[in-house]
Motif scaffolding. Sequence first.
Motif, PDB file in Angstrom:
ATOM      1  N   LYS A  28       0.859  -1.124  -0.064  1.00 25.54           N
ATOM      2  CA  LYS A  28       0.027   0.105  -0.036  1.00 25.54           C
ATOM      3  C   LYS A  28       0.791   1.216  -0.096  1.00 25.54           C
ATOM      4  CE  LYS A  28      -4.065  -1.786   2.058  1.00 25.54           C
ATOM      5  NZ  LYS A  28      -4.550  -2.036   3.550  1.00 25.54           N
ATOM      6  N   HIS A  29       2.100   0.994   0.565  1.00 27.74           N
ATOM      7  CA  HIS A  29       2.783   2.530   0.797  1.00 27.74           C
ATOM      8  C   HIS A  29       4.047   2.445  -0.289  1.00 27.74           C
ATOM      9  CE1 HIS A  29       0.249   3.215   4.210  1.00 27.74           C
ATOM     10  NE2 HIS A  29       0.325   2.219   4.617  1.00 27.74           N
ATOM     11  N   LEU A  30       3.804   2.582  -1.392  1.00 30.52           N
ATOM     12  CA  LEU A  30       4.831   2.537  -2.373  1.00 30.52           C
ATOM     13  C   LEU A  30       5.018   4.390  -2.560  1.00 30.52           C
ATOM     14  CD1 LEU A  30       4.040  -0.182  -4.977  1.00 30.52           C
ATOM     15  CD2 LEU A  30       5.557  -0.200  -2.714  1.00 30.52           C
ATOM     16  N   ASN A  31       6.345   4.448  -2.450  1.00 30.73           N
ATOM     17  CA  ASN A  31       6.896   5.743  -2.990  1.00 30.73           C
ATOM     18  C   ASN A  31       7.199   6.008  -4.259  1.00 30.73           C
ATOM     19  OD1 ASN A  31       6.912   5.291  -0.012  1.00 30.73           O
ATOM     20  ND2 ASN A  31       7.451   7.514   0.024  1.00 30.73           N
ATOM     21  N   TYR A  32       6.450   6.742  -5.181  1.00 26.54           N
ATOM     22  CA  TYR A  32       6.810   6.810  -6.654  1.00 26.54           C
ATOM     23  C   TYR A  32       7.634   8.200  -6.829  1.00 26.54           C
ATOM     24  CZ  TYR A  32       3.383   3.090  -7.579  1.00 26.54           C
ATOM     25  OH  TYR A  32       2.668   1.946  -7.559  1.00 26.54           O
ATOM     26  N   ASN A  72       9.601   0.585  -1.348  1.00 32.08           N
ATOM     27  CA  ASN A  72       8.657   0.162  -0.342  1.00 32.08           C
ATOM     28  C   ASN A  72       9.676   0.371   0.616  1.00 32.08           C
ATOM     29  OD1 ASN A  72       7.282  -0.872   1.281  1.00 32.08           O
ATOM     30  ND2 ASN A  72       6.518  -2.858  -0.266  1.00 32.08           N
ATOM     31  N   HIS A  73       9.315   1.383   1.560  1.00 33.72           N
ATOM     32  CA  HIS A  73      10.179   1.796   2.632  1.00 33.72           C
ATOM     33  C   HIS A  73       9.943   0.617   3.666  1.00 33.72           C
ATOM     34  CE1 HIS A  73      11.966   5.489   1.757  1.00 33.72           C
ATOM     35  NE2 HIS A  73      11.006   5.863   1.485  1.00 33.72           N
ATOM     36  N   GLN A  74       8.663  -0.098   3.816  1.00 37.24           N
ATOM     37  CA  GLN A  74       8.505  -1.006   4.748  1.00 37.24           C
ATOM     38  C   GLN A  74       9.386  -2.369   4.681  1.00 37.24           C
ATOM     39  OE1 GLN A  74       4.384  -1.102   4.426  1.00 37.24           O
ATOM     40  NE2 GLN A  74       3.723  -0.206   6.311  1.00 37.24           N
TER      41      GLN A  74
HETATM   42  C1  LIG Z   1       7.364   7.261   1.629  1.00 33.46           C
HETATM   43  O1  LIG Z   1       6.063   7.115   1.868  1.00 33.46           O
HETATM   44  C2  LIG Z   1       5.763   7.207   3.471  1.00 33.46           C
HETATM   45  C3  LIG Z   1       4.419   6.765   3.644  1.00 33.46           C
HETATM   46  O2  LIG Z   1       3.606   6.654   2.584  1.00 33.46           O
HETATM   47  C4  LIG Z   1       6.088   8.639   3.820  1.00 33.46           C
HETATM   48  O3  LIG Z   1       6.057   8.663   5.369  1.00 33.46           O
HETATM   49  C5  LIG Z   1       7.581   9.053   3.506  1.00 33.46           C
HETATM   50  O4  LIG Z   1       7.789  10.281   3.610  1.00 33.46           O
HETATM   51  C6  LIG Z   1       7.707   8.866   1.884  1.00 33.46           C
HETATM   52  N1  LIG Z   1       9.095   9.040   1.804  1.00 33.46           N
HETATM   53  C7  LIG Z   1       9.153   9.861   0.502  1.00 33.46           C
HETATM   54  C8  LIG Z   1      10.764   9.921   0.420  1.00 33.46           C
HETATM   55  O5  LIG Z   1       8.336  10.461  -0.182  1.00 33.46           O
END
Ligand SMILES: *[C@@H]1O[C@H](CO)[C@@H](O)[C@H](O)[C@H]1NC(C)=O
Length: 455
Positions: free
Chosen positions: A292-296, A342-344
């Motif tokens: 769910k928490h992918l950063n694009y 995907n940070h997780q």
């Molecule tokens: C990536 O996503 C997470 C949660 O969706 C957010 O907390 C974080 O700041 C984001 N990181 C970047 C580099 O955008």
Amino acid sequence: MLCAQGVAAPLMLSSLLLQLVRANLPSGCLIASDILSCTNLGLDQVPEELPVMVATLDFNHNRLERLEEGGFAGLPNLDTVRLAHNQLSRLTPGTFRNTSNIRHLDLSSNQLNIIEEHYFQELVGIKELLLYNNQIVRVESKALSGLSNLQKAYLSHNRLTDFPFFSIQEHANLTTLDLSSNRMPNLPVKDIEALKEKIQNGLFLHNNSLICECSMYGLFKQWEYRGFTSVTDFWEEHTCLIYGEQRAMVRFLKHVRYFENCKIKPPVKKISMEAYAGDSVMLDCITSLKGKHLNYSWVTKTYGYIAPPFSNNMLQMHPNGSLEILAVQTNDSGVYLCMVQNHQESSNDSLEVNVTVHTRRQDSEPFNTGFTTLLGCVVSLILVLMYLFLTPCRCWCRKQPIPATPNLANECSAQSSILTPTPPATEGPGRKMCQSRPAVTQQAPEIWTTRAFPQ
Ligand SMILES: *[C@@H]1O[C@H](CO)[C@@H](O)[C@H](O)[C@H]1NC(C)=O
Ligand SMILES: *[C@@H]1O[C@H](CO)[C@@H](O)[C@H](O)[C@H]1NC(C)=O
Ligand SMILES: *[C@@H]1O[C@H](CO)[C@@H](O)[C@H](O)[C@H]1NC(C)=O
Ligand SMILES: *[C@@H]1O[C@H](CO)[C@@H](O)[C@H](O)[C@H]1NC(C)=O
Ligand SMILES: *[C@@H]1O[C@H](CO)[C@@H](O)[C@H](O)[C@H]1NC(C)=O
Ligand SMILES: *[C@@H]1O[C@H](CO)[C@@H](O)[C@H](O)[C@H]1NC(C)=O
Ligand SMILES: *[C@@H]1O[C@H](CO)[C@@H](O)[C@H](O)[C@H]1NC(C)=O
Ligand SMILES: *[C@@H]1O[C@H](CO)[C@@H](O)[C@H](O)[C@H]1NC(C)=O
């Protein structure tokens, strides 16, 4: 004049027929306009005299063992030669002399052994070459290099142990090279990676006797990742032999265990896109990452680093990672890199999209084309009317009986109603045309209604 033409056409036809018949052909051969078919007749040689205007020669399923030097010369329209299922083991030098118009050549299911340099040298126009199911052990390095129009070459089901990949590097139109089901133990990975992407996409190498090793595996893994049809269409048939051992065969795209320790460079996914200036373009960031928490984010030449939320009057980045260019310009052409994290799970992925923007060539032309078409219509209408009213119209009309169709009148009125937007003059002639030459009226309104208003 019309009468003279009417006589000339049958005359020409019959002389063509004569020409065809004059050739001394084995019984059983069939002529269908420009096709000569002599299949399954047990022939052991190609007839010496062939119809001059022939475009397709079909000698499949015979007993041909050799072809004569210059045997296909002097046939200016010759486009296709089918010689499959014969017993050809080699080609005489000069077999295809003066046949530069041949586009398709089928030599599949013969007994060819070595593809020598001279075999196809004269076939400079060839697009499709079928050589599968022979006993080919070697393709000489210059045998295909001059065939720059080549689009498809099929060499599967032979006994090749290598192939001169470097010789096809410059082939701009090659989209299929089938080398599957041969006996290649090793691949010159560097040479193959140097081929145009279009060739790699259609380079079939499955079911060979490849030895399992990392560089080979890395090549196919890259192709798989990029979705090349050569890999995706025959995914399971990609096999290799551990230590070259025939009994230790692995379907290496399916069962990747053996390659776990290979240090292959992370594959880069690449996509090409084409668009016209002014279009809105959606660049989707396709990724195999899930969650769910992918950063694009995108890195672009013209707009730099882009991460959501981002939106201006030229670009918009959607939450699903897609980047939309609202009205793309030619200077927007270039590579767009999408990165997904995907940070997780601390995993990441990336994708390159190569965007090519073309100027719409017809941009300034729609009016012109419309106008010329309209002009063409008006002129042809005037010509038709002039022809109807000014020529005495003798022989043609007499030979052609006036059809006494009862609903002709209805048809005419329907057509004249289509013609109503045109000047009042059409009302009268419209009827007259129908009565004297129904064939013309059927056409005239058609031209008018379909071409005058493009789109
Ligand atoms: C990536 O996503 C997470 C949660 O969706 C957010 O907390 C974080 O700041 C984001 N990181 C970047 C580099 O955008
Ligand atoms: C065949 O080609 C040769 C050169 O390639 C040319 O000199 C000759 O005139 C050609 N013959 C015919 C019949 O076209
Ligand atoms: C490739 O095909 C195009 C059109 O089909 C043709 O115009 C072009 O000359 C071909 N290129 C080569 C190198 O033969
Ligand atoms: C794979 O190759 C072998 C030997 O080249 C051949 O006999 C076999 O028919 C091929 N298999 C397929 C499915 O084409
Ligand atoms: C992402 O969202 C945009 C706008 O909602 C949509 O047009 C596009 O098709 C989506 N892309 C994907 C890959 O789902
Ligand atoms: C690209 O071209 C358009 C006009 O065609 C211009 O308005 C725009 O500033 C150009 N962009 C860049 C980054 O050069
Ligand atoms: C992406 O992942 C690879 C390993 O999967 C790691 O080596 C690399 O540092 C990561 N890159 C970023 C920007 O996180
Ligand atoms: C992008 O595509 C164009 C046209 O197809 C090509 O000329 C160019 O080399 C490609 N660029 C990259 C980096 O692949």
